[in-house]
Design a protein around this motif. Structure first.
Motif, mmCIF file in Angstrom:
data_model
loop_
_atom_site.group_PDB
_atom_site.id
_atom_site.type_symbol
_atom_site.label_atom_id
_atom_site.label_comp_id
_atom_site.label_asym_id
_atom_site.label_seq_id
_atom_site.Cartn_x
_atom_site.Cartn_y
_atom_site.Cartn_z
ATOM 1 N N ALA A 64 10.399 -4.800 4.685
ATOM 2 C CA ALA A 64 9.578 -4.892 5.183
ATOM 3 C C ALA A 64 9.475 -6.283 5.960
ATOM 4 O O ALA A 64 9.458 -6.350 6.774
ATOM 5 N N ALA A 65 10.654 -7.141 5.281
ATOM 6 C CA ALA A 65 10.865 -8.626 6.165
ATOM 7 C C ALA A 65 11.752 -8.462 7.286
ATOM 8 O O ALA A 65 11.510 -9.090 8.096
ATOM 9 N N LEU A 66 12.864 -7.331 7.107
ATOM 10 C CA LEU A 66 13.334 -7.489 8.156
ATOM 11 C C LEU A 66 12.982 -6.531 9.648
ATOM 12 O O LEU A 66 13.011 -7.115 10.180
ATOM 13 N N LEU A 67 11.493 -5.698 9.147
ATOM 14 C CA LEU A 67 11.032 -5.100 10.019
ATOM 15 C C LEU A 67 10.762 -5.740 11.044
ATOM 16 O O LEU A 67 10.085 -5.996 11.855
ATOM 17 N N ARG A 68 9.309 -6.927 10.161
ATOM 18 C CA ARG A 68 8.379 -7.833 11.118
ATOM 19 C C ARG A 68 9.560 -8.986 11.136
ATOM 20 O O ARG A 68 9.657 -9.513 12.379
ATOM 21 N N LEU A 69 10.418 -8.726 10.717
ATOM 22 C CA LEU A 69 11.179 -10.625 12.004
ATOM 23 C C LEU A 69 11.492 -9.585 12.881
ATOM 24 O O LEU A 69 12.192 -11.171 13.775
ATOM 25 N N THR A 70 12.520 -8.220 12.998
ATOM 26 C CA THR A 70 12.087 -7.744 14.076
ATOM 27 C C THR A 70 10.497 -8.210 15.367
ATOM 28 O O THR A 70 11.559 -7.773 16.819
ATOM 29 N N GLY A 71 10.381 -7.522 14.671
ATOM 30 C CA GLY A 71 8.761 -7.243 15.578
ATOM 31 C C GLY A 71 8.156 -8.591 15.824
ATOM 32 O O GLY A 71 8.754 -9.845 15.536
ATOM 33 N N PRO A 72 7.200 -8.588 16.715
ATOM 34 C CA PRO A 72 6.500 -9.959 17.336
ATOM 35 C C PRO A 72 5.501 -10.657 16.178
ATOM 36 O O PRO A 72 4.051 -11.575 16.572
ATOM 37 N N ALA A 73 6.120 -10.410 14.836
ATOM 38 C CA ALA A 73 4.946 -10.910 13.927
ATOM 39 C C ALA A 73 5.155 -12.580 13.856
ATOM 40 O O ALA A 73 6.360 -12.758 14.327
ATOM 41 N N PRO A 74 4.201 -13.409 13.751
ATOM 42 C CA PRO A 74 4.379 -14.842 13.319
ATOM 43 C C PRO A 74 5.611 -15.323 12.298
ATOM 44 O O PRO A 74 5.905 -14.285 11.236
ATOM 45 N N ALA A 75 6.199 -15.855 12.290
ATOM 46 C CA ALA A 75 7.844 -16.282 11.195
ATOM 47 C C ALA A 75 7.163 -16.469 9.750
ATOM 48 O O ALA A 75 7.613 -15.961 8.782
ATOM 49 N N LEU A 76 5.664 -16.726 9.146
ATOM 50 C CA LEU A 76 5.041 -16.811 8.308
ATOM 51 C C LEU A 76 5.341 -14.994 7.279
ATOM 52 O O LEU A 76 5.137 -15.016 6.016
ATOM 53 N N VAL A 77 4.649 -14.172 8.104
ATOM 54 C CA VAL A 77 4.974 -12.606 7.553
ATOM 55 C C VAL A 77 6.242 -12.468 7.225
ATOM 56 O O VAL A 77 6.211 -12.282 6.164
ATOM 57 N N PRO A 78 6.718 -12.495 7.858
ATOM 58 C CA PRO A 78 8.719 -12.196 7.008
ATOM 59 C C PRO A 78 8.841 -12.663 5.760
ATOM 60 O O PRO A 78 9.887 -12.062 4.804
#
Length: 121
Positions: A64-78
């Motif tokens: 999930a961290a890798l998927l969120r890191l490649t997306g437009p999510a804020p840095a706090l999420v990954p």
């Protein structure tokens, strides 16, 4: 029967009558001492369960961290997913060493951190 079980009756009948008397009195008919082999088996299953669950949650958190890191999510999420995965890794290590109660609490905390990261998205 009004006679005592040891008054010359058949030994099998004496044992069954004694067990019936014990059952009526509320005491267990058989000795229910804990079997050490069963305790060891239960402890082994608990260790494997804690370690496997910790490893699975670690992999899920890292994915999930890798998927969120490649997306437009804020840095706090990954970061939240990765830190939750780190806590689950610690839980897996503790669980494999036999500290299953602490591992359970760490697994809960790790999933809560991951869920908190999901709320920031």
């Amino acid at each position: 029967m009004s006679g005592r079980p040891d008054s010359g009756t058949d030994p099998e009948m004496a044992d069954s009558e004694a067990a019936a008397v014990q059952d009526e009195a509320g005491a267990p008919a058989q000795d229910e001492a804990a079997d050490p082999a069963q305790d060891e088996g239960a402890a082994r299953r608990a260790r494997w369960t804690a370690a496997a669950t910790g490893a699975a949650l670690t992999l899920a958190g890292l994915a999930a961290a890798l998927l969120r890191l490649t997306g437009p999510a804020p840095a706090l999420v990954p970061a939240a997913y990765a830190s939750g995965a780190a806590v689950c890794t610690a839980a897996a290590v503790l669980g494999s060493r036999g500290r299953t109660r602490r591992a359970l609490w760490l697994l809960i905390a790790g999933v809560m951190v991951m869920a908190l990261g999901d709320q920031f998205d």
